[in-house]
Design an enzyme around this catalytic site. Structure first.
Site, short mmCIF file in Angstrom:
data_model
loop_
_atom_site.label_atom_id
_atom_site.label_comp_id
_atom_site.label_asym_id
_atom_site.label_seq_id
_atom_site.Cartn_x
_atom_site.Cartn_y
_atom_site.Cartn_z
CG ASN A 72 33.53 34.00 41.63
OD1 ASN A 72 34.10 32.92 41.76
ND2 ASN A 72 33.67 34.99 42.51
CE LYS A 74 31.11 34.40 44.97
NZ LYS A 74 30.47 35.30 45.92
CG HIS A 156 35.72 37.94 45.07
ND1 HIS A 156 35.13 37.72 46.28
CD2 HIS A 156 34.73 37.95 44.15
CE1 HIS A 156 33.82 37.59 46.10
NE2 HIS A 156 33.56 37.74 44.81
CD GLU A 158 33.06 35.60 48.42
OE1 GLU A 158 33.58 34.77 47.66
OE2 GLU A 158 31.87 35.99 48.31
CD GLU A 226 32.05 41.01 42.41
OE1 GLU A 226 31.16 40.36 41.86
OE2 GLU A 226 32.97 40.49 43.06
N GLY A 232 26.25 37.90 47.52
CA GLY A 232 25.71 36.71 48.17
C GLY A 232 24.61 37.01 49.17
CB SER A 272 22.51 39.97 44.79
OG SER A 272 22.99 39.51 46.05
P1 PGA Z 1 26.79 36.80 44.01
O1 PGA Z 1 28.38 36.88 43.97
O2 PGA Z 1 26.30 36.96 42.60
O3 PGA Z 1 26.48 35.42 44.58
O4 PGA Z 1 26.31 37.90 44.88
C1 PGA Z 1 29.03 37.78 43.13
C2 PGA Z 1 30.51 37.66 43.29
O5 PGA Z 1 31.00 37.44 44.39
O6 PGA Z 1 31.26 37.77 42.29
#
Ligand code: PGA
Length: 316
Positions: A72, A74, A156, A158, A226, A232, A272
């Site tokens: 992803n 983003k 997601h 976010e 997640e 993140g 992460s």
């Molecule tokens: P990250 O993000 O690996 O940077 O923690 C994962 C995601 O949001 O799918």
């Protein structure tokens, strides 16, 4: 890997005991559910190892779905940085028995589609809830299909927690995307305060129910667990923490959809994941792959994560 190997090799022919209660710290309900689920899902999949072509191997997976790794990207990248990332992905050596998907920002999907190897499929990171039209700033499922997307990430964290998308809206999006022939990477996951309040399963089940209430079929859905506190932050869930939720999700699917759907639906972990922690996570039998954010922006590291499928394999 060693843990899976020794457990598996010690197993009697029906492989019972592959999943060990001591692997996970569960409350009584979850432990009960897991015992029920064991009979459905404990098995080893036979496969031909691509890294050691002549040796048969067994794969420690609770479900029957193929390992799945999504990147992803983003809201990251430029034409130049994406050209470099695509070149790195094109030259990477990827294990054959993994579905690999990347999700560029909308405006770079066409560039990626025209330059990336067909070995890797393309996902969008979101889409509109229904048919396109007068919806300023939105992108429809039809348009994603038109541009060559096979998948879309929905729900997601976010979008849930920064943009404010709600469970039923996300469920409707999933249903519409499926109706357009897109696969859906359906995200779920709890906030830190929800985990600390002991609500992890409640939150995940409620989010799952919103998908289940809306979609006619789970054939083209991959579930991404997640935990929001791990996204993140560099604070990855331990393999045990992830496994505990994955097994509960599979059990929820078994009881609320069907045992068949529970067995074949991939449940991937995100938060992460990187080149150093992926192999340990991959040894857990209910972890069917990963959704990767930050580390998916580096081609070689993303390839390492894809290839962590080898951590699931033990010599037969
Ligand atoms: P990250 O993000 O690996 O940077 O923690 C994962 C995601 O949001 O799918």
């Amino acid at each position: 890997m060693a843990a899976v190997a020794s457990t598996s090799l010690a197993c009697p022919p029906n492989f019972s005991g592959l999943r060990r209660l001591s692997d996970t710290k569960l409350d009584n309900n979850a432990a009960l559910s897991m015992t029920t689920t064991q009979s459905f899902f404990q098995h080893l999949r036979r496969s031909t190892s691509t890294s050691t072509a002549s040796r048969a191997s067994v794969v420690a997976m609770a479900g029957t779905g193929k390992f799945f790794v999504g990147g992803n990207w983003k809201c990251n990248g430029t034409k130049d940085s994406i050209t470099k990332l695509v070149a790195d992905l094109n030259s990477a050596s990827l294990e054959a028995d993994v579905d690999v998907v990347v999700a560029p920002p909308f405006i770079y999907i066409d560039q990626v589609k025209n330059s990336l190897t067909d070995r890797i499929e393309i996902s969008a990171q979101n889409c509109w809830v229904g048919k396109g039209g007068a919806f300023t700033g939105e992108i429809s499922g039809e348009q994603l299909k038109d541009i060559g997307c096979k998948w879309v990430v929905l729900g997601h964290s976010e979008r849930r927690h920064v943009i404010g998308e709600k469970d039923d809206f996300i469920g409707k999006k999933a249903a519409y995307a499926l109706s357009q022939g897109l696969g859906v990477i359906a995200c779920i996951g709890e906030l830190l305060e929800e985990r600390e309040a002991g609500k992890t399963f409640d939150v995940c089940f409620q989010q799952l129910k919103a998908y289940a209430d809306a979609v006619p079929s789970w054939d083209d859905i991959v579930i991404a667990y997640e935990p929001v506190w791990a996204i993140g932050t560099g604070k990855v869930a331990t393999p045990q923490q992830a496994q505990e939720v994955h097994v509960a999700v599979r059990d929820w699917l078994s009881k609320n959809v069907s045992p068949e759907v529970a067995s074949k639906t991939r449940i991937i972990y995100g938060g992460s994941v990187n080149g150093s922690n992926c192999a340990d996570l991959a040894t857990k039998e209910d972890i069917d792959g990963f959704l990767v954010g930050g580390a998916s922006l580096k081609g070689p590291e993303f390839a390492t994560i894809v290839n962590s499928v080898t951590a699931k394999k033990v010599a037969a």
